[in-house]
Design a protein around this motif. Structure first.
Motif, PDB file in Angstrom:
ATOM      1  N   VAL A   1       0.880  -1.172   0.000  1.00  0.00           N
ATOM      2  CA  VAL A   1       0.000   0.000   0.000  1.00  0.00           C
ATOM      3  C   VAL A   1       0.911   1.213   0.000  1.00  0.00           C
ATOM      4  O   VAL A   1       1.639   1.447   0.966  1.00  0.00           O
TER       5      VAL A   1
ATOM      6  N   ILE B   1      -6.469  -6.015   2.621  1.00  0.00           N
ATOM      7  CA  ILE B   1      -7.218  -7.105   1.978  1.00  0.00           C
ATOM      8  C   ILE B   1      -7.501  -6.813   0.498  1.00  0.00           C
ATOM      9  O   ILE B   1      -8.324  -7.470  -0.123  1.00  0.00           O
TER      10      ILE B   1
ATOM     11  N   CYS C   1      -9.038  -4.500  -1.136  1.00  0.00           N
ATOM     12  CA  CYS C   1     -10.404  -4.145  -1.541  1.00  0.00           C
ATOM     13  C   CYS C   1     -10.414  -2.989  -2.536  1.00  0.00           C
ATOM     14  O   CYS C   1     -11.403  -2.765  -3.213  1.00  0.00           O
TER      15      CYS C   1
ATOM     16  N   CYS D   1      -9.509   2.481  -1.025  1.00  0.00           N
ATOM     17  CA  CYS D   1      -8.698   3.693  -0.852  1.00  0.00           C
ATOM     18  C   CYS D   1      -8.216   4.229  -2.195  1.00  0.00           C
ATOM     19  O   CYS D   1      -8.194   5.436  -2.416  1.00  0.00           O
TER      20      CYS D   1
ATOM     21  N   VAL E   1      -2.239   0.401  -4.705  1.00  0.00           N
ATOM     22  CA  VAL E   1      -2.248  -0.891  -4.013  1.00  0.00           C
ATOM     23  C   VAL E   1      -1.953  -1.947  -5.055  1.00  0.00           C
ATOM     24  O   VAL E   1      -2.621  -2.003  -6.094  1.00  0.00           O
TER      25      VAL E   1
HETATM   26 FE1  SF4 Z   1      -6.123  -2.159   1.466  1.00  0.00          FE
HETATM   27 FE2  SF4 Z   1      -6.918   0.270   0.754  1.00  0.00          FE
HETATM   28 FE3  SF4 Z   1      -8.724  -1.684   1.046  1.00  0.00          FE
HETATM   29 FE4  SF4 Z   1      -7.516  -0.644   3.169  1.00  0.00          FE
HETATM   30  S1  SF4 Z   1      -8.903   0.426   1.773  1.00  0.00           S
HETATM   31  S2  SF4 Z   1      -7.823  -2.836   2.752  1.00  0.00           S
HETATM   32  S3  SF4 Z   1      -5.429  -0.224   2.372  1.00  0.00           S
HETATM   33  S4  SF4 Z   1      -7.058  -1.603  -0.504  1.00  0.00           S
END
Ligand code: SF4
Ligand code: F3S
Length: 103
Positions: free
Chosen positions: A38, A84, A86, A89, A100
């Protein structure tokens, strides 16, 4: 926007708060990219905070960056090993300061 190939195009110049820092770093104006899995471009982040407020696993913590021309706080991906993938961000940051890399 953050360079997604920063790990090839930049050198790791140190570590802060347990995460890698990729140069160039010339404080207070240039603070580099913080993190690897990240990654936050400190020279683009304007402290919007949406990443920190919405990350489901609390990867980010605020740090002070006094006298940086864009903002005097930034987010450190302190818990990047908890990510994880996702992508929330990455999608939510208004200035595309976050990369990411699920690889
Ligand atoms: Fe990872 Fe960003 Fe999701 Fe947090 S919001 S889990 S840092 S991808
Ligand atoms: Fe910075 Fe973008 Fe987060 S501006 S605080 S990385 S949402």
């Amino acid at each position: 926007a953050i360079d997604p190939n920063f790990d090839q195009n930049r050198e790791q110049v140190g570590e802060e708060n347990g995460v890698a820092v990729w140069g160039p770093v010339e404080p207070p104006e240039k603070l580099g990219i913080h993190g690897t899995h990240v990654a936050v471009d400190y020279d683009i982040c304007l402290a919007d905070g949406a990443c920190l407020e919405n990350c489901p696993v609390d990867v980010f913590t605020w740090v002070d960056t006094p006298d940086h021309p864009v903002s005097e706080t930034k987010v450190e991906p302190t818990n990047e090993d908890q990510c994880i993938d996702c992508m929330l961000c990455v999608d939510i940051c208004p200035v595309d300061a976050i990369d990411v890399d699920p690889g």
